[in-house]
Design an enzyme around this catalytic site. Structure first.
Site, PDB file in Angstrom:
ATOM      1  CD  GLU A  58      21.962  -3.565 -20.773  1.00 26.41           C
ATOM      2  OE1 GLU A  58      20.835  -3.453 -20.288  1.00 26.41           O
ATOM      3  OE2 GLU A  58      22.690  -2.469 -21.175  1.00 26.41           O
ATOM      4  CG  HIS A 128      30.355   1.728 -13.987  1.00 24.65           C
ATOM      5  ND1 HIS A 128      28.777   2.087 -13.551  1.00 24.65           N
ATOM      6  CD2 HIS A 128      30.104   2.293 -15.293  1.00 24.65           C
ATOM      7  CE1 HIS A 128      28.102   2.514 -14.469  1.00 24.65           C
ATOM      8  NE2 HIS A 128      28.901   2.702 -15.475  1.00 24.65           N
TER       9      HIS A 128
END
Lengths: 320, 334
Positions: A58, A128
């Site tokens: 990322e 999450h």
């Protein structure tokens, strides 16, 4: 134009803008197969050169987009999980965002950071389920949070065309929703609020999926109070004029925002109201608790999210 | 070898002069900057590049105006070697509106985007994926351009640099990663920071990796030319570790507080291999004198230019924050 699904709107905006501007390209994980559905069909249509499946790197692919943008592309970076933004905060907040000022205006960094499925995903637990848009607003990154399909289309289109980095947070709770859209889809300018429902007694500023909570509460309380529901749509920069005008008209303000309370967007609206608005009652906010981490058990997950009952109580409190 | 600017073929001697001139420019600029930071005329201090000039000069000699470089907090040498105007560079360090970045970047962010300088960078290793991104863009558009990421040995401990190695090698991007191994990450010796051999580390990703004497501009220029040509030919990314040394501290602040973590003998040994002196022996004495005089005059002029500049106005402090001119609320509203 008929029924438009939120997820389709995001996908359509990408299709339309990629067809219009060949500088637009997409980086992300599983974007070829469109795992999140937002990038569905893009690879088949635009090919390897413009739809790039990245390794799980990322930080590198976020700054890769910065370099590509400085070299003339208009990249979109998709993140499958909102918490990944913590990993790339350096690359967005400290690099991409700062280049324009630090170089004295020599360069633009037109990258769009797309986060489909931000916020609680019901059972996805601690890592999450965050909804971290306030962090981005705090450092000054243009940040949008569309609440409807047409806004998702229009705000994403504007983000893609913007010369600066823009973070687009699409709430998880809305990904499967559908809006009846009348008229043609088009860009929605950043920094423009939308009044979803006019009212006289209380202004409810609601963000993301909380807009729908607010509309439901406004409907349910219709006999009790006339509630105006305002969605800023852009978390930064904020359309203060529209919010100020609404609060000036009603004299009462409640903010509902699905993010942690401390240093969050809701607090900013209340602080601005305290400084500048002419209210007749102290404003209230409905948010997640300070520093909340979403627990796994569904009942605990939902216990931390702002809901209609809390909003109803807050509205009644400002009406007293 | 022909120059990419379309000029005549350059012999070894003219490259030698060119390398000497670039190194002399950097040296003189840096010595003047160091003095000006010690007096406080340059605020924030600087990370002096003195001793490492052969790397910037050698690598940038292999690049054209269309190629790009992403630099480091020790970036003055790269910015100058890529062709930035020393007058505007020094003006930037003095924070005036004539500066490369209109006084908004200073030493750690000096950039000349028109010359392909994507900026010095205050975060160790941050430029590696940015350069890779520019290289990706060149590759997609079929442009004959190369990106270079400079970083120090300390950056080899940054995950994002290794992530960038992987992406670049995987996609065969035209990017050259130039590690300036000057032996220290601030005060931490490289031997106490890096496990394994750094060249092997890069090679493990599939980069064409080699080490070169970073005190020898000709050696760096040769190695860089090979790496850049490989990129231009579609051969994929390269890694060049230039073994060099900084003669001064990590930051000018160290001079002020008299930090000492290297023994004098070590510094002396490296100073004995001064890259500028080495290069001067490859150029005839008359040319050296001419170049030296030119550079001294140039830097004198730069100092004069920079000192004559205008400071930006306080109300302009957030100009350029957004490319589209979006303005922000003031910090104080009454």
């Amino acid at each position: 134009m008929g029924a438009l699904a939120y997820i389709t709107a995001l996908n359509q905006a990408l299709h339309d803008e990629m067809a219009r501007d060949d500088r637009v390209c997409v980086f992300g994980e599983d974007v070829r197969i469109g795992l999140t559905q937002t990038t569905k069909g893009l690879h088949e249509r635009f090919g390897d050169g413009r739809v790039v499946d990245t390794p799980l790197s990322e930080q590198a692919f976020t700054s890769l987009a910065t370099g590509a943008a400085m070299a003339g592309q208009r990249p979109v970076v998709e993140y499958q999980i909102p918490s990944l933004l913590y990993l790339v905060f350096e690359q967005i907040a400290n690099q991409a965002h700062k280049f324009s000022l630090m170089t004295g205006g020599q360069v633009e960094v037109p990258v769009t950071y797309l986060v489909p499925g931000s916020g609680s995903r019901s059972g996805m637990a601690g890592q999450h389920s965050d909804h971290p848009y306030s962090l981005f607003a705090h450092v000054g990154i243009k940040t949008v949070l569309p609440a409807t399909a047409s806004d998702a289309y229009g705000l994403l289109l504007s983000a893609l065309r913007d010369p600066d980095p823009v973070a687009v947070f699409a709430p998880s709770a809305l990904m499967g929703t559908v809006e009846e859209v009348t008229g043609e889809l088009g860009p929605v300018p950043l920094g423009s609020a939308r009044i979803h429902r006019a009212g006289e007694d209380v202004t409810v500023v609601a963000t993301g999926q909380c807009v729908h909570t607010a509309l439901a509460v406004a409907e349910a309380m219709a006999g009790e109070a006339s509630i105006e529901v305002v969605d800023p749509r852009t978390i930064y920069p904020v359309d203060w004029e529209t919010i100020r005008a609404s609060a000036g008209k009603t004299g009462r303000l409640v903010v509902i925002d699905d993010a942690n309370r401390m240093s969050g967007f809701a607090g900013e609206v209340l602080a601005t109201a305290a400084e500048q608005f002419d209210l007749v009652a102290p404003p209230r906010r409905v948010t997640r608790p300070d520093g909340a981490v979403i627990p796994y058990a569904l009942v605990l997950d939902q216990a931390l999210l702002p809901n209609g009952d809390q909003l109803t109580d807050a509205i009644r409190a400002v009406l007293k | 070898m022909t120059t990419r600017e379309g000029g005549p073929a350059m012999g070894a001697e003219s490259r030698a002069v060119r390398l000497y001139r670039t190194m002399r420019l950097i040296r003189e600029f840096e010595e003047r900057c160091l003095a000006m930071s010690l007096t406080g005329e340059i605020v924030g201090g600087i990370h002096p590049y003195i001793g490492q000039e052969a790397v910037a000069a050698g690598v940038c000699a292999a690049l054209t105006k269309d190629d790009v470089v992403a630099s480091t907090h020790r970036g003055h040498g790269h910015v100058l070697a890529k062709g930035a105007d020393p007058k505007r560079m020094l003006a930037e360090l003095l924070g005036t509106t004539d500066g490369l970045n209109r006084g908004r970047g200073g030493s750690m962010h000096a950039a000349d985007v028109g010359l392909g300088v994507y900026g010095a960078n205050g975060i160790v290793g941050a430029g590696a994926p940015i350069a890779a991104g520019a290289a990706w863009s060149f590759q997609q558009r079929g442009e004959d351009r190369v990106a270079v990421a400079f970083f120090g040995d300390g950056a080899l401990s940054q995950g994002v640099v290794l992530e960038a190695f992987n992406l670049a090698a995987l996609w065969r991007l035209p990017v050259v990663f130039v590690c300036e191994n000057n032996g220290y990450a601030t005060s931490l010796p490289v031997g106490r920071a890096l496990a394994g051999d750094p060249v092997e580390r890069a090679a493990a990703f599939g980069l064409a990796a080699r080490a070169v004497d970073g005190m020898d501009a000709e050696a760096v220029a040769d190695a860089a030319a090979q790496a850049v040509e490989r990129c231009r030919a579609g051969g994929g990314p390269a890694y060049l570790e230039c073994r060099t040394y900084r003669f001064h501290g990590h930051h000018s602040y160290e001079e002020q507080v008299a930090l000492n973590y290297r023994d004098d003998a070590e510094v002396g040994d490296w100073r004995a291999r001064d890259p500028l002196r080495t290069q001067s022996t490859r150029v005839d004495a008359a040319t050296v004198r001419t170049v030296d005089a030119e550079i001294t005059a140039l830097i004198d002029e730069a100092v004069e230019f920079a000192r004559a500049g205008r400071a930006p106005e306080p109300h302009e402090a957030l100009d350029h924050l957004y490319a589209d001119g979006t303005t922000t609320r003031p910090g104080v509203m009454i």
